[in-house]
Design a protein around this motif. Sequence first.
Motif, short mmCIF file in Angstrom:
data_model
loop_
_atom_site.label_atom_id
_atom_site.label_comp_id
_atom_site.label_asym_id
_atom_site.label_seq_id
_atom_site.Cartn_x
_atom_site.Cartn_y
_atom_site.Cartn_z
N GLU B 16 0.83 -1.21 0.00
CA GLU B 16 0.00 0.00 0.00
C GLU B 16 0.87 1.27 0.00
O GLU B 16 2.09 1.18 -0.08
CB GLU B 16 -0.97 -0.03 1.17
N THR B 17 0.20 2.41 0.06
CA THR B 17 0.91 3.69 0.02
C THR B 17 0.94 4.36 1.39
O THR B 17 -0.10 4.51 2.04
CB THR B 17 0.25 4.64 -1.00
N ARG B 68 9.19 5.69 -6.16
CA ARG B 68 8.06 5.43 -5.27
C ARG B 68 7.62 6.65 -4.47
O ARG B 68 6.64 6.59 -3.74
CB ARG B 68 8.42 4.32 -4.28
N VAL B 69 8.34 7.76 -4.58
CA VAL B 69 8.11 8.92 -3.71
C VAL B 69 7.44 10.07 -4.45
O VAL B 69 7.80 10.39 -5.60
CB VAL B 69 9.44 9.43 -3.12
N VAL B 87 4.89 -0.06 -0.37
CA VAL B 87 5.78 -0.20 0.79
C VAL B 87 5.99 -1.67 1.16
O VAL B 87 5.15 -2.53 0.89
CB VAL B 87 5.25 0.58 2.00
N THR B 88 7.15 -1.91 1.76
CA THR B 88 7.48 -3.22 2.31
C THR B 88 7.95 -3.02 3.75
O THR B 88 8.06 -1.88 4.22
CB THR B 88 8.60 -3.89 1.51
N LEU B 120 6.52 7.20 13.98
CA LEU B 120 6.86 5.82 13.61
C LEU B 120 5.79 5.26 12.68
O LEU B 120 4.61 5.27 13.03
CB LEU B 120 6.99 4.95 14.85
N VAL B 121 6.22 4.77 11.55
CA VAL B 121 5.33 4.08 10.62
C VAL B 121 5.81 2.64 10.50
O VAL B 121 6.96 2.39 10.14
CB VAL B 121 5.31 4.75 9.24
N THR B 122 4.92 1.74 10.80
CA THR B 122 5.21 0.30 10.72
C THR B 122 4.48 -0.29 9.52
O THR B 122 3.28 -0.04 9.33
CB THR B 122 4.77 -0.42 11.99
N VAL B 123 5.20 -1.03 8.70
CA VAL B 123 4.60 -1.72 7.56
C VAL B 123 4.40 -3.18 7.94
O VAL B 123 5.39 -3.91 8.14
CB VAL B 123 5.47 -1.60 6.31
#
Lengths: 111, 125
Positions: B16-17, B68-69, B87-88, B120-123
């Motif tokens: 996802e984004t 990707r940005v 994202v991974t 914090l962003v967790t994938v």
Amino acid sequence: NFMLTQPHSVSESPGKTVTISCTRSSGSIASNYVQWYQQRPGSAPTTVIYEDNQRPSGVPDRFSGSIDSSSNSASLTISGLKTEDEADYYCQSYDSSNHAVFGGGTKLTVL
Amino acid sequence: QLQLQESGPGLVKPSETLSLTCTVSGGSISSSSYYWGWIRQPPGKGLEWIGSIYYSGSTYYNPSLKSRVTISVDTSKNQFSLKLSSVTAADTAVYYCARRGYSGYDFRPNWFDPWGQGTLVTVSS
């Protein structure tokens, strides 16, 4: 693109002086300004040196920066070490296209 | 005193984004003297510059992430935003926004200051 290489860790005793190096892999270290950031655990980085050797207001004069074209490197020197200086330190510069590059960081231990 | 604050989801599913916004207070994002940037830091690792934007919309992206940005700016809201697609788990990190200045002497880019507190962003699925 180039890399900025820093030692993984350094340690020194309170009151002593420590120098952290930052070596640019290609291109001249003098071609773009070098900044140094301090990051304590759980906090955002803050600037201790900008434009190679300038200190922001509020940063003690125990912190100094320099560049050396002969070794293509920058250095951060902290004198009169205090336990509060224990942190991670990152150097940062730019390439010819104004893309920012960070060094891998150096963990400073004051023991 | 200029302050920056990141906001957005703390959890994003793989493929996802990721979308984050940085709100600037205490100053105008339309200042001609600054760019505005995104930097990330994976847990336990170093800092990585993602990209920067000028109030006019001019952008610089990290070549390793460029495909990707997308970074955009909304001057009416004094905000700029980051979108990172596909994202991974490797994109799990604390994401910071920061202001980037120019030397008043020779107009070369200089420091990122100030920084936001980071988010914090967790994938993960």
